[in-house]
Every structure is written in structure tokens, then in C-alpha cells.
Design an enzyme around this catalytic site. Sequence first.
Site, PDB file in Angstrom:
ATOM      1  CB  SER A  32      14.163 -31.994  31.111  1.00  0.00           C
ATOM      2  OG  SER A  32      14.147 -30.600  30.882  1.00  0.00           O
ATOM      3  CB  THR A  77      16.987 -26.422  35.768  1.00  0.00           C
ATOM      4  OG1 THR A  77      15.975 -25.420  35.753  1.00  0.00           O
ATOM      5  CG2 THR A  77      16.693 -27.448  36.848  1.00  0.00           C
ATOM      6  CE  LYS A  81      18.795 -22.769  33.493  1.00  0.00           C
ATOM      7  NZ  LYS A  81      17.922 -22.171  32.476  1.00  0.00           N
ATOM      8  CG  ASP A 117      18.364 -21.719  28.799  1.00  0.00           C
ATOM      9  OD1 ASP A 117      17.649 -22.699  28.533  1.00  0.00           O
ATOM     10  OD2 ASP A 117      18.856 -21.521  29.929  1.00  0.00           O
ATOM     11  N   GLY A 143      16.129 -10.694  35.168  1.00  0.00           N
ATOM     12  CA  GLY A 143      16.797 -11.767  35.913  1.00  0.00           C
ATOM     13  C   GLY A 143      17.608 -12.659  34.991  1.00  0.00           C
TER      14      GLY A 143
END
Length: 292
Positions: A32, A77, A81, A117, A143
Amino acid sequence: MSEGKSDTGTARVSGTTRVVGILGEPINHTLSPRMHNAAFAELGLDYVYVPFRATKQTLREAIKSIRTMGVVGFNVTVPFKEDCLRLLERTSDTARAIGAVNTIYLSDGRLVGENTDAPGFHQALLAHGFRPRGKRVLVIGAGGSARAVVHSLVATGAADIVIANRTAAKARKLARQLGGEAANIRTADLEILDDFDFLATRQLVVNSTSVGLGGGAFLDYDADSTPDDCVHFDLAYAEGPTPFLKLAEKAERPTIDGRHMLVHQGALAFKLFTGRKAPVEVMAKAIGIASR
Ligand code: ATR
């Protein structure tokens, strides 16, 4: 060179530079900073993007630094989250539905949590010419990342979503929480991954597991049974194709790797941090993929 732009592709830091960060643990391998700093440089913005290693204990204080130290905002991350959701003053409907936040920023003086996301996944599909509306999809894994994907697929009108997972109870829970049969979601066990009749009906297969990334093989998956134009999307990425995408490539099916979702979730976060439209092509190039 324009103001704030450097020839190294990173922002020049001065007394006026504003800070954006990413919170995670581990954080060493994040792409990132590379992506956002290239975007700041491209637009001549006086911002810098840096990684911060947080812990469960320091997460609350880290988020508060938006107020105490004037940090612009954070991406979040693994593994924070989900934890962030209860530490913010406002969260978007998407973040609450997914149960996870990946972007934190200040809006009207309040600490807001968003999840880019899910729309990032959708944008990555669109950029590859794939519209989920009316499509039949297989999602492997149940997940946290599968959650964002299934939420996006439901929101964008996929006709049939099958979640296949090693632990059946987790797949059922995810399906139930995101709308169950009313939202066109069904569950299956992993044996479906080599069921010709089933795979022949799929138009998109998404892998949300990390199986094989540590070196071993992927699951017993028969990519050859899918239609020739069935898109294979791995949320993960690696040096070279992932084990899942290797199977897809061998069967000559179209593939998308996780960097495409990374760049689009990043572009949406960039807009929230800066108010500016992200230079997606520059961000893509900074992490080694062609712009789409
Ligand atoms: P993420 O947040 O990246 O989605 P996660 O929440 O840990 O990561 O989920 C990992 C997914 O990979 C789960 O669906 C997991 O299956 P289980 O629910 O049965 O644990 C799946 N997974 C991990 N290792 C696996 C393996 N060796 N075989 C099959 N599935 C596996």
C-alpha cells in the site's frame, strides 16, 4: 517536476506534509505505501503514506492519532479489520454488513469506518469486463475476505453464489448472515471442486483461501470442467501466479490476481483521504500490474 513530486516516486516530506498510514501486524510486506505514495507524487499532493505496526492493545490509541496528531486517516489490514468496527464513531452500512473496516478517516469531525474491499472487488471485476449481475459464482473459503466478496456479489445482483468451505458450519454461518437463499447464496463442501456438472455451470470462481501459498499444492480443483471463459479470481497474490491461478492458467481460463482488488480498494480509500480521484493506472503500475 511539480510541487510535492519527487523523482523517486515518493512524496517529499516537509513541515507541511500530511500523513496517511496503514495499521497491521505483520506489516512489512504491504504494497500500500508504494501504491499511495506513487499516487500522491503523480498528483503533486503534499502527503506521505507510511506503515504502522499496531497491537490489539494499541489499536484504540493509534486510531485516536487522527485527532491527537492530525493523521489524515488509516487503512487497516490483518488482523484488525474486525476490531476497528467498535472503536469508531460512525461506520458505513457496508462496513457493518461485512463486519469489517479497512479505511478510517475523519468526516465532519467524526472518526468514520468504511469498507472499500467489497466495492474494490467489484471495480476489479468491471475493469476486466465482468459484470456480476445475473452470474453464477463459486466462492472458495468462508473467512474474512470471502465475506467482503459475497457481500459485493449479493449487492451487485449475482444470480447464484455457492460458498464451498472446509468447515461447513462457517460457510453456513456466512451464508445466513449475508441473506441465505433469499440472497441466492448456497453452501457446499470442498468435494464440489472437482464436480464436473457443477463446475460447468460457473462463470466466476473466486479463491479466498491461502491454500498453497506457503509452498504446497492447491486443493483438488478441476479448472478444466469450467466453461472456457470462466473468470478465475484469486484474492491473494504472490511472486508469479498463485497455486490456484496456476491451475486456471493451465486450463487456459482468464485470471485476475489479488493486486487488482488491492489497487481498486486503495483507489477508493485514496478518494476518502484526499478528496481527489485516484490515478488508478499509476497506482497499478507501482505494484507491478498493467492498468485496466
Ligand atoms: P481471510 O481473512 O484471508 O479470509 P481466514 O479468515 O483465516 O482468512 O480464512 C481462511 C479461509 O481459508 C477459511 O475459509 C479456511 O477454511 P476453514 O474455515 O475450514 O478454516 C480456508 N483454509 C485455510 N487453510 C485451508 C486448507 N488447508 N484447506 C482448505 N481450506 C483452508
